[in-house]
Design a protein around this motif. Structure first.
Motif, PDB file in Angstrom:
ATOM      1  N   THR A 204      89.130  74.582   6.302  1.00  0.00           N
ATOM      2  CA  THR A 204      90.369  73.802   7.006  1.00  0.00           C
ATOM      3  C   THR A 204      90.289  73.357   8.495  1.00  0.00           C
ATOM      4  N   ASP A 205      89.097  74.018   8.925  1.00  0.00           N
ATOM      5  CA  ASP A 205      88.925  73.474  10.532  1.00  0.00           C
ATOM      6  C   ASP A 205      87.300  72.998  10.728  1.00  0.00           C
ATOM      7  N   ALA A 206      87.022  72.297  11.831  1.00  0.00           N
ATOM      8  CA  ALA A 206      85.469  71.955  11.937  1.00  0.00           C
ATOM      9  C   ALA A 206      84.807  73.491  12.367  1.00  0.00           C
ATOM     10  N   PRO A 207      83.685  73.694  11.811  1.00  0.00           N
ATOM     11  CA  PRO A 207      82.667  74.817  11.967  1.00  0.00           C
ATOM     12  C   PRO A 207      82.530  74.858  13.566  1.00  0.00           C
ATOM     13  N   ARG A 208      82.191  76.169  14.015  1.00  0.00           N
ATOM     14  CA  ARG A 208      81.763  76.465  15.450  1.00  0.00           C
ATOM     15  C   ARG A 208      80.441  76.378  15.412  1.00  0.00           C
ATOM     16  N   SER A 209      79.935  76.566  14.384  1.00  0.00           N
ATOM     17  CA  SER A 209      78.204  76.417  14.324  1.00  0.00           C
ATOM     18  C   SER A 209      77.919  75.992  12.989  1.00  0.00           C
ATOM     19  N   THR A 210      76.865  75.547  12.916  1.00  0.00           N
ATOM     20  CA  THR A 210      76.107  75.284  11.642  1.00  0.00           C
ATOM     21  C   THR A 210      74.539  75.637  11.526  1.00  0.00           C
ATOM     22  N   SER A 211      73.986  76.294  10.608  1.00  0.00           N
ATOM     23  CA  SER A 211      72.808  76.722  10.547  1.00  0.00           C
ATOM     24  C   SER A 211      72.304  76.230   9.209  1.00  0.00           C
ATOM     25  N   ALA A 212      71.465  75.249   9.377  1.00  0.00           N
ATOM     26  CA  ALA A 212      71.054  74.545   7.852  1.00  0.00           C
ATOM     27  C   ALA A 212      69.629  74.700   7.748  1.00  0.00           C
TER      28      ALA A 212
ATOM     29  N   ALA B 202      89.225  65.811   9.415  1.00  0.00           N
ATOM     30  CA  ALA B 202      88.390  64.798   8.930  1.00  0.00           C
ATOM     31  C   ALA B 202      87.588  64.107  10.318  1.00  0.00           C
ATOM     32  N   GLU B 203      88.507  63.764  11.082  1.00  0.00           N
ATOM     33  CA  GLU B 203      87.763  63.106  12.495  1.00  0.00           C
ATOM     34  C   GLU B 203      86.847  64.154  13.122  1.00  0.00           C
ATOM     35  N   LEU B 204      87.067  65.490  13.377  1.00  0.00           N
ATOM     36  CA  LEU B 204      86.140  66.370  13.712  1.00  0.00           C
ATOM     37  C   LEU B 204      84.771  66.337  13.110  1.00  0.00           C
ATOM     38  N   LEU B 205      84.931  66.510  11.629  1.00  0.00           N
ATOM     39  CA  LEU B 205      83.547  66.427  10.613  1.00  0.00           C
ATOM     40  C   LEU B 205      82.862  65.266  11.016  1.00  0.00           C
TER      41      LEU B 205
END
Length: 249
Positions: free
Chosen positions: A56-64, A158-161
Motif C-alpha cells: 500500500t506504499d512504495a518500498p523503502r528498499s528492494t533486493s532482487a 502508483a506514481e511513486l512505483l
C-alpha cells in the motif's frame, strides 16, 4: 497469477528506459549469446513483483536476484515463499526473479582485489546519464505494472512505483548499454529508495565498478540516481555478468 513477458513488452520497456541491450530486443544477437533467445529486463521483472506484492506504499528498499533467465513468450507464475516474492517459469518451476522488499541493503565499498592491468574494465570506472521521464512514460509504466496487480492502487502510490521503475530502468540502461555494455546480464540489484521523482524532473543516474572477477566474468558496481539539485533518490549495488559483452575481459 500468471504473467508472460512477450517481445512487445521487452521492446516497450527498452523504449521507456533506454535499455536497448540486444539480449532483450535483438533476437539475432540473443541467439548467439549464452541465452539463445531474448530475455526480459530484470528491472521490468522487479517492477512486476513490487506491484504483485500488493503493498500500500512504495518500498523503502528492494533486493532482487535473477538466478535464471525469463525468456520472451514464456509464462511466469507469481509466488511468495514466506520471505520473498518470486517469479517462476511455469513450464519447469525455475525461479527467474526473487525479490525482498524493505530488507537491509549494505553499503558499497570498492574492492581491494588486484586485477590484471591490461583488462579493459577497471575498478573505479564510472558511467552516467542525465534524463527525465515524460508524463507519457510514467503512464506507460503504470500500465505495465498494473498487469501484475489484483487490486487498485492509490494514485500517489502508483506514481511513486512508476518513478522507482523509471529510475531502476536508468540504472539498467547504463549497465546494459555502457558499463559493462551491450550483452550484460543482470544477476542482482539492491536499492535503497531515498526520494521520489515526478514526470519532467531531470535525473542523473550513475554506475561505478567496485570489483572485478575476471575468472567468472562478473562485475560488481555501485549504483545511484539523484536529481540535479544533488539529492540522492536511489542508491545501491549491482552484480552483473559480462560473459556476452564483447571485449569486456
Amino acid at each position: 497469477m500468471i504473467l508472460t513477458p512477450n517481445q512487445a513488452d521487452l521492446n516497450l520497456f527498452a523504449k521507456l528506459s533506454g535499455d536497448a541491450n540486444p539480449i532483450h530486443v535483438d533476437p539475432a544477437f540473443a541467439a548467439t549469446s549464452g541465452f539463445g533467445r531474448t530475455v526480459a529486463h530484470g528491472a521490468m521483472l522487479t517492477a512486476w513483483l513490487v506491484r504483485a506484492a500488493g503493498i500500500t506504499d512504495a518500498p523503502r528498499s528492494t533486493s532482487a536476484m535473477f538466478p535464471a533467465p525469463a525468456f520472451a513468450g514464456e509464462a511466469l507464475e507469481v509466488g511468495f515463499d514466506g520471505e520473498a516474492w518470486q517469479l517462476s517459469r511455469r513450464q519447469d518451476g525455475v525461479v527467474v526473479c526473487r525479490l525482498l522488499i524493505n530488507a537491509h541493503v549494505p553499503s558499497v565499498e570498492a574492492s581491494l582485489i588486484i586485477h590484471e592491468p591490461n583488462l579493459p574494465l577497471k575498478v573505479g570506472m564510472v558511467r552516467f546519464s542525465e534524463t527525465h521521464p515524460s508524463k507519457e512514460a510514467f503512464e506507460a509504466l503504470k500500465d505495465l505494472q498494473a498487469r501484475a496487480g489484483e487490486s487498485p492502487l492509490g494514485a500517489d502510490v502508483a506514481e511513486l512505483l512508476a518513478g522507482q521503475a523509471f529510475m531502476l530502468g536508468q540504472i539498467s540502461t547504463l549497465l546494459g548499454m555502457e558499463l559493462p555494455g551491450q550483452g550484460t546480464n543482470y544477476l542482482k540489484q539492491e536499492t535503497c529508495w531515498l526520494g521520489s521523482v515526478k514526470p519532467g524532473e531531470k535525473l542523473r543516474a550513475e554506475v561505478a565498478i567496485t570489483r572485478l572477477r575476471p575468472e567468472k566474468a562478473l562485475v560488481d558496481l555501485q549504483t545511484q540516481v539523484r536529481n540535479l539539485q544533488g539529492d540522492v533518490l536511489a542508491q545501491g549495488r549491482a552484480l552483473v555478468s559480462a560473459r556476452d559483452v564483447n571485449g569486456a575481459f
